[in-house]
Design a protein around this motif. Structure first.
Motif, mmCIF file in Angstrom:
data_model
loop_
_atom_site.group_PDB
_atom_site.id
_atom_site.type_symbol
_atom_site.label_atom_id
_atom_site.label_comp_id
_atom_site.label_asym_id
_atom_site.label_seq_id
_atom_site.Cartn_x
_atom_site.Cartn_y
_atom_site.Cartn_z
ATOM 1 N N SER A 224 17.417 12.331 -12.379
ATOM 2 C CA SER A 224 17.808 10.824 -11.860
ATOM 3 C C SER A 224 16.555 9.849 -11.698
ATOM 4 C CB SER A 224 18.678 11.148 -10.760
ATOM 5 O OG SER A 224 17.811 11.418 -9.349
ATOM 6 N N LYS A 225 16.918 8.626 -11.773
ATOM 7 C CA LYS A 225 15.776 7.857 -11.381
ATOM 8 C C LYS A 225 15.279 8.198 -9.818
ATOM 9 C CE LYS A 225 17.822 4.086 -14.129
ATOM 10 N NZ LYS A 225 18.421 2.671 -13.787
ATOM 11 N N GLY A 226 16.049 8.528 -8.884
ATOM 12 C CA GLY A 226 15.542 8.603 -7.483
ATOM 13 C C GLY A 226 14.397 9.941 -7.720
ATOM 14 N N LYS A 227 14.857 11.156 -8.173
ATOM 15 C CA LYS A 227 14.175 12.327 -8.227
ATOM 16 C C LYS A 227 12.774 12.105 -9.098
ATOM 17 C CE LYS A 227 17.655 15.580 -7.643
ATOM 18 N NZ LYS A 227 18.684 16.650 -8.478
ATOM 19 N N ALA A 228 13.042 11.416 -10.204
ATOM 20 C CA ALA A 228 11.948 10.973 -11.120
ATOM 21 C C ALA A 228 10.913 10.225 -10.289
ATOM 22 C CB ALA A 228 12.205 10.191 -12.195
ATOM 23 N N SER A 229 11.432 9.157 -9.468
ATOM 24 C CA SER A 229 10.393 8.275 -8.700
ATOM 25 C C SER A 229 9.783 9.216 -7.524
ATOM 26 C CB SER A 229 11.154 7.015 -7.865
ATOM 27 O OG SER A 229 11.989 6.418 -9.084
ATOM 28 N N GLY A 230 10.490 9.956 -6.937
ATOM 29 C CA GLY A 230 10.062 10.854 -6.007
ATOM 30 C C GLY A 230 8.643 11.538 -6.792
ATOM 31 N N LEU A 231 9.157 12.418 -7.760
ATOM 32 C CA LEU A 231 8.241 13.109 -8.437
ATOM 33 C C LEU A 231 6.677 12.443 -8.774
ATOM 34 C CD1 LEU A 231 7.178 15.941 -9.816
ATOM 35 C CD2 LEU A 231 8.449 14.983 -11.884
ATOM 36 N N LEU A 232 7.008 11.273 -9.134
ATOM 37 C CA LEU A 232 5.742 10.291 -9.603
ATOM 38 C C LEU A 232 5.045 9.997 -8.394
ATOM 39 C CD1 LEU A 232 4.367 8.673 -11.731
ATOM 40 C CD2 LEU A 232 5.779 6.768 -11.338
ATOM 41 N N SER A 233 5.705 9.744 -7.156
ATOM 42 C CA SER A 233 5.120 9.403 -5.698
ATOM 43 C C SER A 233 4.377 10.585 -5.582
ATOM 44 C CB SER A 233 6.188 8.869 -4.919
ATOM 45 O OG SER A 233 5.633 8.722 -3.621
ATOM 46 N N PHE A 234 4.943 11.672 -5.383
ATOM 47 C CA PHE A 234 4.444 13.074 -4.952
ATOM 48 C C PHE A 234 3.118 13.167 -5.937
ATOM 49 C CE2 PHE A 234 3.628 17.725 -5.586
ATOM 50 C CZ PHE A 234 3.679 18.017 -4.272
ATOM 51 N N ILE A 235 2.911 13.057 -7.113
ATOM 52 C CA ILE A 235 2.072 13.126 -8.039
ATOM 53 C C ILE A 235 0.831 12.185 -7.516
ATOM 54 C CG2 ILE A 235 0.854 12.964 -10.280
ATOM 55 C CD1 ILE A 235 3.564 13.978 -11.410
ATOM 56 N N GLY A 236 1.204 10.990 -7.337
ATOM 57 C CA GLY A 236 0.150 10.048 -6.647
ATOM 58 C C GLY A 236 -0.215 10.392 -5.420
ATOM 59 N N VAL A 237 0.513 10.941 -4.681
ATOM 60 C CA VAL A 237 -0.170 11.332 -3.284
ATOM 61 C C VAL A 237 -1.018 12.740 -3.541
ATOM 62 C CG1 VAL A 237 0.423 12.457 -1.158
ATOM 63 C CG2 VAL A 237 1.746 10.595 -1.945
ATOM 64 N N ILE A 238 -0.848 13.571 -4.196
ATOM 65 C CA ILE A 238 -1.769 14.750 -4.553
ATOM 66 C C ILE A 238 -3.140 14.095 -5.196
ATOM 67 C CG2 ILE A 238 -1.933 16.773 -5.857
ATOM 68 C CD1 ILE A 238 -0.192 17.152 -3.443
ATOM 69 N N LEU A 239 -3.172 13.237 -6.105
ATOM 70 C CA LEU A 239 -4.151 12.751 -6.630
ATOM 71 C C LEU A 239 -5.107 12.053 -5.768
ATOM 72 C CD1 LEU A 239 -2.954 11.329 -10.176
ATOM 73 C CD2 LEU A 239 -4.125 13.492 -9.517
ATOM 74 N N LEU A 240 -4.629 11.336 -4.476
ATOM 75 C CA LEU A 240 -5.272 10.469 -3.655
ATOM 76 C C LEU A 240 -5.732 11.437 -2.760
ATOM 77 C CD1 LEU A 240 -2.872 7.352 -3.350
ATOM 78 C CD2 LEU A 240 -5.262 7.324 -4.167
ATOM 79 N N LEU A 241 -4.980 12.845 -2.233
ATOM 80 C CA LEU A 241 -5.430 13.555 -1.387
ATOM 81 C C LEU A 241 -6.865 14.353 -1.876
ATOM 82 C CD1 LEU A 241 -2.160 15.222 0.049
ATOM 83 C CD2 LEU A 241 -3.851 14.034 1.261
ATOM 84 N N LEU A 242 -6.913 14.505 -3.015
ATOM 85 C CA LEU A 242 -8.025 15.240 -3.630
ATOM 86 C C LEU A 242 -9.301 14.590 -3.322
ATOM 87 C CD1 LEU A 242 -6.612 16.443 -7.140
ATOM 88 C CD2 LEU A 242 -7.215 17.812 -5.213
#
Length: 353
Positions: A63-81
């Motif tokens: 769903s759009k909501g889950k895809a948005s959440g996944l994209l946001s999660f990936i962004g947070v991980i990339l920023l945490l590195l």
């Protein structure tokens, strides 16, 4: 007389309503002011990345909501590195320096004699490096004030970088929430803009989305790519504080200056401590990174709105001066958006005449 009484009554009613709205607006602004920058940057990220979320949704059947959440999660991980690497690097380096000083095992590399030929700072720099190489304790005592100043400025820069990354993480989470409710957000924005723009909500919102995505792709996107490429070269060349040099490249690229300007100290460092071949290869890589915008910008800017580079420069510098690293990005986008909306308004006035 009745006319005057009616006028006074309506005037008093209007004044009370205006005052009430002004007071509520002031209190709302005061309450939300600490979050304004983060929410604005989150909205910009959401606008730029929503097509990516739709692509993920279509390809994965999420769903759009889950895809948005996944994209946001990936962004947070990339920023945490980078935040993890900065903190762990500072801890490791500090521990090694303190342990080396206590045990008397801390050694500095021998400087090249060619450093003396550098203009203005060559002799003094060579003397300081040579003293550090022969007697590290005496060098620390001799240059204690300079070292304190450098340490203070470095700590301030690192704190600013860490704070900026934390703000990016929060804004990325906010962007995920915006993307998950993109349809409702757009419908609400269209209604609001339609109400205050005499029925031009769809046109102005569409122009705003196009401008935001154009600036993010063509300016910030190119700067991020150049920063990542520079980071790759810095890590391979084993240049100290590679994350900070990459951040400097990002800032310089956003304000529309050649990224090689930010890499000059690293290039000088390489020529002073490494072989001529290694330093020359590093210089060539830095030159290619700096020149990459000649084909990246036309390719990415063609997808968005054309905004004068002076507008982007002023927005980036003004935003960074007022709000730090996050303001660098937000300022460039907001001023570009204002320019395009003003341009549309002026052109509309000219056409109506």
């Amino acid at each position: 007389m009745k006319v005057n009484e009616e006028f006074s009554k309506h005037a008093i009613d209007a004044a009370i309503k205006i005052a009430a709205v002004a007071i509520l607006t002031y209190f709302c602004f005061t309450i939300l002011r600490p979050f304004a920058l983060l929410v604005t940057w989150g909205a910009i990220i959401a606008t730029a990345l929503y097509p990516v979320a739709l692509f993920i949704s279509n390809k994965t059947k999420l769903s759009k909501g889950k895809a948005s959440g996944l994209l946001s999660f990936i962004g947070v991980i990339l920023l945490l590195l980078p935040l993890f690497f900065i903190s762990s690097g500072i801890y490791t380096s500090s521990s090694e320096i303190i342990t080396g000083l206590q045990n008397g095992t801390l050694e500095m590399p021998k400087p090249r004699a060619s450093i003396q030929d550098w203009p203005i700072i060559g002799d003094k720099l060579y003397s300081a490096l040579m003293l550090s190489y022969t007697n590290i304790e005496e060098a620390i005592a001799t240059y204690s004030e300079e070292l304190k100043s450098i340490a203070t400025k470095s700590a301030s820069i690192l704190g600013s970088v860490a704070g900026g990354l934390l703000q990016f993480i929060i804004s990325t989470i906010i962007a995920g929430l915006f993307m998950a409710n993109a349809d409702k957000c757009q419908a609400g924005m269209v209604k609001l803009v339609t109400r205050i723009s005499d029925g031009k909500g769809d046109m102005l919102v569409s122009l705003s989305k196009k401008t935001v995505r154009g600036v993010v792709q063509g300016v910030i996107g190119v700067a991020v790519i150049q920063s990542v490429l520079a980071m790759l070269g810095l890590v391979i060349a084993d240049v100290p504080a590679a994350v900070l040099w990459a951040l400097a490249v990002l800032i310089v690229a956003i304000i529309q200056l050649p990224p090689i300007l930010a890499l000059l100290p690293a290039i000088i460092y390489m020529f002073s401590v490494e072989s001529t071949l290694a330093a020359s290869l590093f210089f060539i890589w830095c030159f290619l990174v700096s020149a990459s915008d000649t084909f990246l910008k036309p390719m990415l800017l063609s997808r968005g709105s054309d905004v004068p580079m002076l507008v982007i420069l002023l927005g980036a510098l003004g935003g960074m001066a007022t709000s730090g690293i996050v303001g660098l990005f937000v300022g460039a986008v907001i001023l570009s958006l204002t320019y395009k909306l003003l341009e549309a308004w002026v052109n509309e006035g000219s056409e109506s005449e």
